[in-house]
Design a protein around this motif. Structure first.
Motif, PDB file in Angstrom:
ATOM      1  N   HIS A  75      22.150  31.542 -31.466  1.00 17.53           N
ATOM      2  CA  HIS A  75      21.838  31.340 -30.051  1.00 17.53           C
ATOM      3  C   HIS A  75      20.514  32.026 -29.701  1.00 17.53           C
ATOM      4  N   ALA A  76      20.304  33.228 -30.240  1.00 15.33           N
ATOM      5  CA  ALA A  76      19.058  33.945 -29.970  1.00 15.33           C
ATOM      6  C   ALA A  76      17.867  33.195 -30.554  1.00 15.33           C
ATOM      7  N   VAL A  77      18.035  32.647 -31.746  1.00 19.26           N
ATOM      8  CA  VAL A  77      16.967  31.856 -32.366  1.00 19.26           C
ATOM      9  C   VAL A  77      16.598  30.681 -31.473  1.00 19.26           C
ATOM     10  N   ALA A  78      17.609  29.966 -30.997  1.00 19.72           N
ATOM     11  CA  ALA A  78      17.362  28.794 -30.150  1.00 19.72           C
ATOM     12  C   ALA A  78      16.702  29.187 -28.832  1.00 19.72           C
ATOM     13  N   GLN A  79      17.168  30.257 -28.217  1.00 17.16           N
ATOM     14  CA  GLN A  79      16.622  30.666 -26.925  1.00 17.16           C
ATOM     15  C   GLN A  79      15.170  31.104 -27.032  1.00 17.16           C
ATOM     16  N   LEU A  80      14.833  31.867 -28.059  1.00 16.54           N
ATOM     17  CA  LEU A  80      13.444  32.279 -28.240  1.00 16.54           C
ATOM     18  C   LEU A  80      12.559  31.081 -28.548  1.00 16.54           C
ATOM     19  N   GLY A  81      13.070  30.144 -29.326  1.00 15.34           N
ATOM     20  CA  GLY A  81      12.309  28.933 -29.623  1.00 15.34           C
ATOM     21  C   GLY A  81      12.030  28.124 -28.377  1.00 15.34           C
ATOM     22  N   GLU A  82      13.031  28.022 -27.506  1.00 18.96           N
ATOM     23  CA  GLU A  82      12.857  27.274 -26.260  1.00 18.96           C
ATOM     24  C   GLU A  82      11.817  27.926 -25.353  1.00 18.96           C
ATOM     25  N   LEU A  83      11.624  29.227 -25.502  1.00 25.62           N
ATOM     26  CA  LEU A  83      10.619  29.944 -24.714  1.00 25.62           C
ATOM     27  C   LEU A  83       9.228  29.854 -25.331  1.00 25.62           C
ATOM     28  N   GLY A  84       9.136  29.177 -26.467  1.00 24.48           N
ATOM     29  CA  GLY A  84       7.834  28.946 -27.090  1.00 24.48           C
ATOM     30  C   GLY A  84       7.412  29.976 -28.110  1.00 24.48           C
ATOM     31  N   HIS A  85       8.327  30.853 -28.508  1.00 18.67           N
ATOM     32  CA  HIS A  85       7.989  31.888 -29.482  1.00 18.67           C
ATOM     33  C   HIS A  85       8.183  31.382 -30.909  1.00 18.67           C
ATOM     34  N   ASP A  86       7.476  32.012 -31.821  1.00 20.21           N
ATOM     35  CA  ASP A  86       7.638  31.745 -33.246  1.00 20.21           C
ATOM     36  C   ASP A  86       8.804  32.596 -33.746  1.00 20.21           C
ATOM     37  N   VAL A  87       9.811  31.956 -34.330  1.00 17.97           N
ATOM     38  CA  VAL A  87      11.026  32.659 -34.723  1.00 17.97           C
ATOM     39  C   VAL A  87      11.262  32.500 -36.217  1.00 17.97           C
ATOM     40  N   VAL A  88      11.525  33.606 -36.878  1.00 19.51           N
ATOM     41  CA  VAL A  88      11.862  33.604 -38.298  1.00 19.51           C
ATOM     42  C   VAL A  88      13.255  34.209 -38.457  1.00 19.51           C
TER      43      VAL A  88
END
Length: 203
Positions: free
Chosen positions: A15-28
Motif C-alpha cells: 500500500h505504501a509503494v502504491a501511495q508514494l507512486g501515486e504522489l509521483g515519487h520514485d519507489v524501490v
C-alpha cells in the motif's frame, strides 16, 4: 524524490509503494527476492550492503517478523539497528512500522519474544542519530481506510486498516513534523496529518 520500502511486497508495504507512486515519487522495493528493476535485495536478518541507502531520500521499514524469537530478534532488532546506522551516516529519514504492546509484552506472552525484539529495534533506531518516526499500529485488518486516531503512551487497544497504516507511514516520511516521535494508530477520524504530528510529544 526516491524512497526505499523494505517489505514493500508485503500486505502493508505494498500500500505504501502504491501511495508514494501515486504522489509521483520514485519507489524501490527492498525484498529478499528482487523481481525487477524496481526492487533490490534486502534481508534484514543478514549484513547490509554499505551503499544500500545511497541515492535515497527516505526509507520505510514494513516487515512482518519471523514467528520464532531468534528470527524476530535477528530481523526486528539486529536488522533495524544495522539499517539505522546506515541511515544515520547520511541523515536519511527512517519510518519504522512496529506495533502496540511494546511496553506491555506480558499481556500477550505468546508474542512476547517478537514484542521484545520490536522494542529493542525501536530503541536502536532512536539511539542511532538517524531522523526517525516510529508508527505502532493496533491489530491489523484488510478493511478499506476510513480514518485514523493517533495516541501515545502504549495504553490503547483497537484495530487499524493496513491501508491506513501505509498512509501514516507515507505521511510520516514526507512530513518533517513527524520526526523524533513514536505513536500508536487505530481506526478513527483524522483531518490533517501535519497538524496531527505537530500535536504529538517528541520522544
Amino acid at each position: 524524490m526516491k524512497y526505499l520500502i523494505i517489505g514493500g511486497t508485503g500486505r502493508t508495504g505494498r500500500h505504501a509503494v502504491a501511495q508514494l507512486g501515486e504522489l509521483g515519487h520514485d519507489v524501490v522495493v527492498g525484498t529478499r527476492r528482487p523481481r525487477d528493476e524496481h526492487s533490490v535485495a534486502v534481508d534484514l536478518a543478514n549484513p547490509l550492503d554499505a551503499g544500500l541507502l545511497d541515492g535515497f531520500d527516505g526509507v520505510i521499514v514494513s516487515v512482518e517478523p519471523p514467528t520464532d524469537d531468534t528470527g524476530a530478534d535477528a530481523v526486528m532488532n539486529g536488522g533495524v539497528e544495522r539499517l539505522a546506522e546506515l541511515a544515520a551516516a547520511q541523515q536519511i529519514p527512517v519510518v519504522l512500522l512496529s506495533q502496540i504492546y511494546i511496553t506491555r509484552a506480558a499481556e500477550h506472552p505468546e508474542l512476547a519474544g517478537i514484542i521484545r525484539a520490536r522494542g529493542a529495534g525501536e530503541q536502536a533506531l532512536r539511539n542511532s542519530g538517524a531522523p526517525y518516526t516510529i508508527v505502532r499500529p493496533g491489530w491489523l485488518t484488510n478493511s478499506a481506510a476510513t480514518g485514523v486516531r493517533l495516541e501515545q503512551g502504549d495504553r490503547g487497544e483497537g484495530n487499524v486498516s493496513r491501508e491506513t497504516v501505509a498512509q501514516a507511514a507515507v505521511a510520516a516520511l514526507l512530513e518533517p513534523e513527524s520526526r523524533g516521535r513514536t505513536f500508536e494508530i487505530y481506526d478513527g477520524p483524522l483531518a490533517d496529518w501535519s497538524t496531527a504530528f505537530t500535536g504529538l510529544a517528541a520522544d
